[in-house]
Design an enzyme around this catalytic site. Structure first.
Site, PDB file in Angstrom:
ATOM      1  N   LYS A 187       0.848  -1.193   0.000  1.00  0.00           N
ATOM      2  CA  LYS A 187       0.000   0.000   0.000  1.00  0.00           C
ATOM      3  C   LYS A 187       0.878   1.234   0.000  1.00  0.00           C
ATOM      4  O   LYS A 187       1.583   1.512   0.960  1.00  0.00           O
ATOM      5  CB  LYS A 187      -0.905  -0.016   1.233  1.00  0.00           C
ATOM      6  CG  LYS A 187      -1.901  -1.174   1.204  1.00  0.00           C
ATOM      7  CD  LYS A 187      -2.741  -1.238   2.448  1.00  0.00           C
ATOM      8  CE  LYS A 187      -1.940  -1.567   3.658  1.00  0.00           C
ATOM      9  NZ  LYS A 187      -2.738  -1.782   4.862  1.00  0.00           N
ATOM     10  N   THR A 220      -8.584   9.417   8.037  1.00  0.00           N
ATOM     11  CA  THR A 220      -8.078   8.209   7.368  1.00  0.00           C
ATOM     12  C   THR A 220      -7.821   7.090   8.372  1.00  0.00           C
ATOM     13  O   THR A 220      -7.140   6.128   8.044  1.00  0.00           O
ATOM     14  CB  THR A 220      -6.760   8.514   6.623  1.00  0.00           C
ATOM     15  OG1 THR A 220      -5.837   9.053   7.576  1.00  0.00           O
ATOM     16  CG2 THR A 220      -6.956   9.502   5.500  1.00  0.00           C
ATOM     17  N   GLY A 222      -7.988   3.769  10.204  1.00  0.00           N
ATOM     18  CA  GLY A 222      -8.534   2.457   9.849  1.00  0.00           C
ATOM     19  C   GLY A 222      -8.575   2.177   8.359  1.00  0.00           C
ATOM     20  O   GLY A 222      -9.250   1.237   7.927  1.00  0.00           O
ATOM     21  N   THR A 223      -7.836   2.966   7.576  1.00  0.00           N
ATOM     22  CA  THR A 223      -7.853   2.744   6.118  1.00  0.00           C
ATOM     23  C   THR A 223      -7.358   1.338   5.781  1.00  0.00           C
ATOM     24  O   THR A 223      -7.940   0.643   4.940  1.00  0.00           O
ATOM     25  CB  THR A 223      -6.938   3.777   5.417  1.00  0.00           C
ATOM     26  OG1 THR A 223      -7.278   5.058   5.919  1.00  0.00           O
ATOM     27  CG2 THR A 223      -7.122   3.767   3.926  1.00  0.00           C
ATOM     28  N   GLY A 224      -6.275   0.922   6.451  1.00  0.00           N
ATOM     29  CA  GLY A 224      -5.699  -0.404   6.172  1.00  0.00           C
ATOM     30  C   GLY A 224      -6.638  -1.518   6.605  1.00  0.00           C
ATOM     31  O   GLY A 224      -6.826  -2.507   5.875  1.00  0.00           O
ATOM     32  N   CYS A 225      -7.251  -1.336   7.786  1.00  0.00           N
ATOM     33  CA  CYS A 225      -8.204  -2.349   8.270  1.00  0.00           C
ATOM     34  C   CYS A 225      -9.348  -2.495   7.269  1.00  0.00           C
ATOM     35  O   CYS A 225      -9.754  -3.608   6.918  1.00  0.00           O
ATOM     36  CB  CYS A 225      -8.816  -1.924   9.606  1.00  0.00           C
ATOM     37  SG  CYS A 225      -7.661  -1.578  10.928  1.00  0.00           S
TER      38      CYS A 225
HETATM   39  N1  PLP Z   1      -6.191  -2.463  14.978  1.00  0.00           N
HETATM   40  C1  PLP Z   1      -6.325  -1.639  16.030  1.00  0.00           C
HETATM   41  C2  PLP Z   1      -7.033  -2.116  17.259  1.00  0.00           C
HETATM   42  C3  PLP Z   1      -5.813  -0.344  15.941  1.00  0.00           C
HETATM   43  O1  PLP Z   1      -5.946   0.476  16.974  1.00  0.00           O
HETATM   44  C4  PLP Z   1      -5.166   0.076  14.741  1.00  0.00           C
HETATM   45  C5  PLP Z   1      -4.626   1.424  14.604  1.00  0.00           C
HETATM   46  O2  PLP Z   1      -4.849   2.308  15.404  1.00  0.00           O
HETATM   47  C6  PLP Z   1      -5.061  -0.811  13.694  1.00  0.00           C
HETATM   48  C7  PLP Z   1      -5.595  -2.051  13.849  1.00  0.00           C
HETATM   49  C8  PLP Z   1      -4.428  -0.430  12.396  1.00  0.00           C
HETATM   50  O3  PLP Z   1      -5.130   0.587  11.788  1.00  0.00           O
HETATM   51  P1  PLP Z   1      -4.837   1.059  10.278  1.00  0.00           P
HETATM   52  O4  PLP Z   1      -5.928   0.540   9.445  1.00  0.00           O
HETATM   53  O5  PLP Z   1      -4.902   2.549  10.371  1.00  0.00           O
HETATM   54  O6  PLP Z   1      -3.514   0.513   9.896  1.00  0.00           O
END
Ligand code: PLP
Length: 278
Positions: A187, A220, A222-225
Site C-alpha cells: 500500500k 483516514t 482504519g484505512t488499512g483495516c
Molecule cells: N487495529 C487496532 C485495534 C488499531 O488500533 C489500529 C490502529 O490504530 C489498527 C488495527 C491499524 O489501523 P490502520 O488501518 O490505520 O492501519
C-alpha cells in the site's frame, strides 16, 4: 393442487461469513469496529475473534490489554466449527503467543481464503505487536495468507530494510513475495502524490498496479483495516483476487471522499458509509 412453499424454500440463503481476528478500538476508528463496517459494506457478515482491547481517544492510545491466548484460540476454533466461514481476516494480533496460536489454528483450515493485514503499530507509532510476534507473522502467517497487505512501515519492518523510494519498495516486496510464496499488496498510500498506488506482487515476479486519485483528508483512521476487510468480504463472495482488490479500492475511495468533509475533532474514521447526522 399447488403445494405451499415450505419455510426453507421461501427463505433467502445464509450470508457469506467473514471471520475477523482483531483488536477492539474504543474510538471506533480502526480495528474490529472498522472491520465489521467494511465487511457489511462488502456484502458479507462479520464474525469476531477478539485478540485485545485497546483504549483509544483522539489524543492517542491510553492502554492495551491482550486477551489470554488460549481464549483467542477457543474463540477461533468454536466459530470455525459453528459457521461455514468463507474468508478470514486478521489485523491486530497483540503478542507472539496469540500470533502462534492463530497460526496453528489456521494451518488446520487451509482451504479458507485468509487476508493478513500485518498490523504492527498505530499510525502514531504505538506498538500493537512485539518483535517475536512480527517474526511469527513473517515466518508462519505470511506463507499461509492468500494475500498480505503491508503499508510502507510494515513492509520496512517485515523486509528488514529501509524503503526510501518506489524501487526499494518493489524490491523489498519482491523478496517477501518470493520468500513466502504468496502475493503481497503493497500500500503506497503514505507515499504522497496526487494518486495513491498499491502494487500487487506475485511470487513469480508478476505485478499489477491499482491506482486511485488521492483523497485529501485527515479522516483516514482504519484505512488499512477497511481495505483488507473489504477484500476479504469480496473473496468470501467468490470474487477473484484482482477483482476483490479493485472493488475494495473503489468502495474505500467513496467512503474516504464522503468522510473528508466531516469534523471529527482530530483524525476521523475512513470507513463509514451511512450518513451520520450532527
Ligand atoms: N487495529 C487496532 C485495534 C488499531 O488500533 C489500529 C490502529 O490504530 C489498527 C488495527 C491499524 O489501523 P490502520 O488501518 O490505520 O492501519
Amino acid at each position: 393442487m399447488k403445494c405451499k412453499p415450505t419455510d426453507s424454500q421461501t427463505r433467502t440463503p445464509a450470508p457469506r461469513y467473514v471471520l475477523t481476528i482483531s483488536g477492539s478500538d474504543s474510538s471506533g476508528g480502526a480495528g474490529m469496529q472498522t472491520d465489521n463496517r467494511a465487511i457489511l459494506a462488502g456484502g458479507a457478515f462479520p464474525l469476531n475473534v477478539l485478540t485485545a482491547v485497546t483504549l483509544q481517544v483522539p489524543a492517542g492510545v491510553i492502554a492495551v490489554k491482550c486477551l489470554p491466548a488460549a481464549f483467542v484460540e477457543q474463540q477461533l476454533r468454536v466459530l470455525l466449527q459453528a459457521y461455514p466461514v468463507t474468508a478470514i481476516k486478521s489485523g491486530m494480533l497483540g503478542n507472539a503467543v496469540i500470533a502462534r496460536r492463530v497460526a496453528d489454528v489456521l494451518t488446520d483450515f487451509p482451504e479458507i481464503p485468509y487476508l493478513l493485514d500485518p498490523v504492527l503499530r498505530t499510525t502514531c507509532g504505538y506498538p500493537l505487536l512485539d518483535c517475536t510476534g512480527t517474526l511469527i507473522v513473517r515466518e508462519c502467517l505470511m506463507p499461509r495468507a492468500t494475500l498480505t497487505t503491508p503499508n510502507l512501515d510494515e513492509l520496512a519492518i517485515l523486509a528488514n530494510r529501509a524503503i526510501p523510494d518506489n524501487d526499494a519498495m518493489i524490491a523489498a516486496g519482491r523478496v517477501l513475495a518470493s520468500d513466502t510464496g504468496r502475493p503481497l499488496l503493497l500500500k503506497g498510500g503514505h507515499r504522497g502524490g496526487s494518486y495513491s498506488r498499491d502494487w500487487l506482487l506475485y511470487p513469480d515476479g508478476q505485478r499489477k498496479v491499482f491506482s486511485a486519485r488521492r483523497v485529501d483528508s485527515i479522516n483516514t483512521r482504519g484505512t488499512g483495516c477497511a481495505l483488507s476487510a473489504l477484500i476479504a468480504a469480496r473473496l468470501a463472495r467468490g470474487d477473484r483476487l484482482e477483482a476483490a482488490i479493485t472493488y475494495a479500492k473503489r468502495r474505500l475511495g467513496t467512503s474516504l471522499r464522503a468522510q473528508a468533509q466531516h469534523d471529527w475533532r482530530g483524525a476521523g474514521p475512513a470507513m463509514i458509509e451511512n450518513p451520520i447526522d450532527p
